[in-house]
Scaffold this motif. Sequence first.
Motif, PDB file in Angstrom:
ATOM      1  N   ILE A 122       0.835  -1.205   0.000  1.00 32.25           N
ATOM      2  CA  ILE A 122       0.000   0.000   0.000  1.00 32.25           C
ATOM      3  C   ILE A 122       0.869   1.254   0.000  1.00 32.25           C
ATOM      4  CG2 ILE A 122      -1.640   1.353   1.359  1.00 32.25           C
ATOM      5  CD1 ILE A 122      -2.777  -1.374   2.340  1.00 32.25           C
ATOM      6  N   GLY A 123       1.835   1.295   0.909  1.00 35.88           N
ATOM      7  CA  GLY A 123       2.696   2.467   1.007  1.00 35.88           C
ATOM      8  C   GLY A 123       3.501   2.719  -0.251  1.00 35.88           C
ATOM      9  N   MET A 124       4.067   1.656  -0.822  1.00 34.52           N
ATOM     10  CA  MET A 124       4.873   1.818  -2.037  1.00 34.52           C
ATOM     11  C   MET A 124       4.007   2.199  -3.234  1.00 34.52           C
ATOM     12  SD  MET A 124       7.705  -1.214  -1.738  1.00 34.52           S
ATOM     13  CE  MET A 124       8.805  -1.285  -0.336  1.00 34.52           C
ATOM     14  N   SER A 125       2.785   1.674  -3.290  1.00 30.68           N
ATOM     15  CA  SER A 125       1.887   2.017  -4.396  1.00 30.68           C
ATOM     16  C   SER A 125       1.514   3.498  -4.355  1.00 30.68           C
ATOM     17  CB  SER A 125       0.612   1.161  -4.333  1.00 30.68           C
ATOM     18  OG  SER A 125       0.914  -0.203  -4.536  1.00 30.68           O
ATOM     19  N   VAL A 126       1.200   3.989  -3.153  1.00 27.39           N
ATOM     20  CA  VAL A 126       0.864   5.407  -3.018  1.00 27.39           C
ATOM     21  C   VAL A 126       2.076   6.271  -3.332  1.00 27.39           C
ATOM     22  CG1 VAL A 126       0.180   7.207  -1.384  1.00 27.39           C
ATOM     23  CG2 VAL A 126      -1.002   4.999  -1.376  1.00 27.39           C
ATOM     24  N   ALA A 127       3.252   5.876  -2.833  1.00 25.10           N
ATOM     25  CA  ALA A 127       4.477   6.636  -3.097  1.00 25.10           C
ATOM     26  C   ALA A 127       4.770   6.683  -4.587  1.00 25.10           C
ATOM     27  CB  ALA A 127       5.649   6.010  -2.343  1.00 25.10           C
ATOM     28  N   LYS A 128       4.618   5.550  -5.256  1.00 25.02           N
ATOM     29  CA  LYS A 128       4.869   5.507  -6.698  1.00 25.02           C
ATOM     30  C   LYS A 128       3.849   6.362  -7.446  1.00 25.02           C
ATOM     31  CE  LYS A 128       5.213   2.354 -10.628  1.00 25.02           C
ATOM     32  NZ  LYS A 128       5.140   0.945 -11.090  1.00 25.02           N
ATOM     33  N   GLY A 129       2.585   6.345  -6.980  1.00 22.09           N
ATOM     34  CA  GLY A 129       1.569   7.163  -7.628  1.00 22.09           C
ATOM     35  C   GLY A 129       1.890   8.643  -7.541  1.00 22.09           C
ATOM     36  N   ILE A 130       2.337   9.087  -6.356  1.00 24.71           N
ATOM     37  CA  ILE A 130       2.720  10.489  -6.197  1.00 24.71           C
ATOM     38  C   ILE A 130       3.905  10.815  -7.090  1.00 24.71           C
ATOM     39  CG2 ILE A 130       3.655  12.185  -4.574  1.00 24.71           C
ATOM     40  CD1 ILE A 130       2.074  10.737  -2.361  1.00 24.71           C
ATOM     41  N   ALA A 131       4.889   9.917  -7.116  1.00 25.17           N
ATOM     42  CA  ALA A 131       6.098  10.153  -7.906  1.00 25.17           C
ATOM     43  C   ALA A 131       5.785  10.228  -9.392  1.00 25.17           C
ATOM     44  CB  ALA A 131       7.119   9.050  -7.634  1.00 25.17           C
ATOM     45  N   LEU A 132       4.924   9.338  -9.868  1.00 20.25           N
ATOM     46  CA  LEU A 132       4.561   9.350 -11.284  1.00 20.25           C
ATOM     47  C   LEU A 132       3.788  10.606 -11.647  1.00 20.25           C
ATOM     48  CD1 LEU A 132       3.504   5.616 -11.823  1.00 20.25           C
ATOM     49  CD2 LEU A 132       5.501   6.772 -12.779  1.00 20.25           C
ATOM     50  N   ALA A 133       2.862  11.008 -10.774  1.00 21.62           N
ATOM     51  CA  ALA A 133       2.040  12.183 -11.056  1.00 21.62           C
ATOM     52  C   ALA A 133       2.872  13.462 -11.089  1.00 21.62           C
ATOM     53  CB  ALA A 133       0.933  12.301 -10.010  1.00 21.62           C
ATOM     54  N   GLN A 134       3.870  13.525 -10.209  1.00 19.07           N
ATOM     55  CA  GLN A 134       4.683  14.743 -10.090  1.00 19.07           C
ATOM     56  C   GLN A 134       6.065  14.603 -10.733  1.00 19.07           C
ATOM     57  OE1 GLN A 134       3.271  17.465  -8.956  1.00 19.07           O
ATOM     58  NE2 GLN A 134       1.395  16.357  -8.392  1.00 19.07           N
ATOM     59  N   LYS A 135       6.336  13.421 -11.316  1.00 19.45           N
ATOM     60  CA  LYS A 135       7.632  13.154 -11.953  1.00 19.45           C
ATOM     61  C   LYS A 135       8.789  13.364 -10.972  1.00 19.45           C
ATOM     62  CE  LYS A 135       6.164  14.215 -16.675  1.00 19.45           C
ATOM     63  NZ  LYS A 135       4.735  14.329 -16.364  1.00 19.45           N
TER      64      LYS A 135
END
Length: 199
Positions: A122-135
């Motif tokens: 869960i934590g890594m998925s959310v972190a990756k989502g933020i990173a992808l959205a904000q590059k």
Amino acid sequence: TEGVSAKRTYLDSNAVDGATIAPLYFDPRGQAERPNSQKIATRDIRSVSMLIAIDTSTDWTGIALFDGTQILAEQVWRGKHYQSVELVPAIQRMFIKANVNPSQLTGVGVATGPGSFTGLRIGMSVAKGIALAQKLPIAGIPSLDVLSVAQPGLRRPMIAMIELGRGRFAWVRYIYKDRVWQAEHEIKLDDAKGIAATI
């Protein structure tokens, strides 16, 4: 299995398929090295001017915003079975409370375990989502290293451990050297009696 993640990792959100994971050994002072000690081109964590940190590796969920000088906001709560529904709303509230826009972020930090496989996912998925959205780049930090850095320096070795359930613990022995706690070995699994026998 319910889970142990023993590798230190760096996730590059600009890589193919959104993220690549390469084993790195993170020094809490900000430097990252490959296992063969070959230096790589990566952002020094200390240069990040607005970092969001996420830890879902245990029953306790933690999030924080750090602007390079001070912690702007942080929250820790017991979210054992509700991380999937609580994490994102909590992050949104934290942004509002700190008056920070996600577009101001320059990096993402996420705990990589050991710990609950479900929580880590869960934590890594959310972190990756933020990173992808904000590059943004992501720094993956072992949870036991996070625990050790928070402790004052001692002449004696220290054991950091996380309960995994069924009487098992993930643990690492640290020594305080060059003004920082350093792991003496990779993550090990044992029961309390086995860990006590190493002291």
